[in-house]
Design an enzyme around this catalytic site. Structure first.
Site, PDB file in Angstrom:
ATOM      1  N   CYS A 118       0.844  -1.199   0.000  1.00 43.31           N
ATOM      2  CA  CYS A 118       0.000   0.000   0.000  1.00 43.31           C
ATOM      3  C   CYS A 118       0.881   1.251   0.000  1.00 43.31           C
ATOM      4  CB  CYS A 118      -0.981  -0.035   1.164  1.00 43.31           C
ATOM      5  SG  CYS A 118      -2.360   1.132   0.986  1.00 43.31           S
ATOM      6  N   HIS A 221      -3.513  -5.139   0.022  1.00 44.22           N
ATOM      7  CA  HIS A 221      -3.090  -5.693   1.309  1.00 44.22           C
ATOM      8  C   HIS A 221      -3.083  -7.227   1.267  1.00 44.22           C
ATOM      9  CE1 HIS A 221      -2.843  -2.040   3.762  1.00 44.22           C
ATOM     10  NE2 HIS A 221      -3.751  -1.573   2.931  1.00 44.22           N
ATOM     11  N   GLU A 223      -1.385  -9.185   3.001  1.00 42.60           N
ATOM     12  CA  GLU A 223      -1.268  -9.758   4.349  1.00 42.60           C
ATOM     13  C   GLU A 223      -2.633 -10.065   4.949  1.00 42.60           C
ATOM     14  OE1 GLU A 223      -2.226  -5.563   5.277  1.00 42.60           O
ATOM     15  OE2 GLU A 223      -1.067  -6.574   3.718  1.00 42.60           O
TER      16      GLU A 223
END
Length: 244
Positions: A118, A221, A223
């Site tokens: 990001c 994102h 993750e």
């Protein structure tokens, strides 16, 4: 046979000024999904504070096998890429921005594996001489909505991943559903960077370096999606493999 130690990956933390509602002290914080994704991919995560000393930054990199530049709810001030702010520019965090640009530059010089997520992707582009759209809605004609915070855990739109890119080799797919929560985006690419993911409206969602062993930035994102989506998990697995 000696067991090989897991690589150590530094993750940049977010920073909050003193706030009487919570604490009278400036505070570091990091969403646990970042270090969980790094740990589950086989590395030891270390959270990095916003150091101001160049010597301290260089020493910290000597202790690391890789660097993850995390995201956060702030904008990089356009003065870093030679522009004046527009009305739609959001909040900036000067201390964190300075640190992330400095540590990214030092890590690039060492050719340390880097994953930018990001705002971390945007930092990589800026430190390599690129620029950003300060606000997608104001500066990109017919752009889709990229601030999809409510879809962070599920994914909200597709990106196309060009053949011949490292990202394509990692995820093994020509498209991927991603979760984006940004209002800024890469405009002019930094030196040595190529686009490796692009949204249907033309907004750049991923970049990678052709001059370094492993430098990838993604505007979404992974993750948050890695626990359930193999394509996103593979990004972390490839990053940690490079750190070894």
């Amino acid at each position: 046979m000696t067991k090989r130690k897991p690589p150590v990956v530094g993750i940049t933390a977010d920073f909050a000024e003193a706030n009487a509602r919570t604490t009278n002290d400036p505070t570091l914080f990091l969403a646990q999904r970042y270090y969980r994704a790094v740990e589950q991919a086989g590395a030891t995560p270390v959270i990095l504070p916003p150091l101001s000393s160049g010597a301290a930054i260089r020493h910290s990199l000597d202790l690391l096998d890789g660097l993850l530049i995390s995201g956060g709810g702030f904008d990089i001030h356009p003065s870093y890429y030679g522009e004046k702010p527009i009305r739609q520019l959001g909040a900036v965090k000067a201390q964190r921005t300075e640190f992330e640009l400095d540590i990214a530059a030092a890590a690039l010089k060492k050719d340390l594996p880097i994953l930018g997520i990001c705002g971390g992707e945007q930092a990589l582009n800026v430190v390599l001489g690129g620029s950003l759209y300060q606000d997608i809605a104001a500066q990109v004609t017919d752009a889709s909505e990229h601030q999809q915070s409510d879809k962070k855990s599920s994914g909200g739109h597709q990106v196309q991943i060009p053949d011949g890119t490292r990202l394509r080799a990692i995820v093994g797919r020509s498209s991927l559903e991603v979760n984006t929560t940004h209002h800024q985006a890469v405009k002019q690419l930094g030196k040595g960077l190529i686009v490796d993911a692009i949204a249907d409206d033309g907004v750049i969602e991923g970049i990678e370096s052709t001059r370094h062993a492993f430098v990838i930035g993604v505007q979404w994102h992974p993750e948050a999606l890695a626990p359930r989506r193999q394509g996103h998990r593979r990004i972390f697995e490839a990053f940690i493999a490079a750190c070894r």
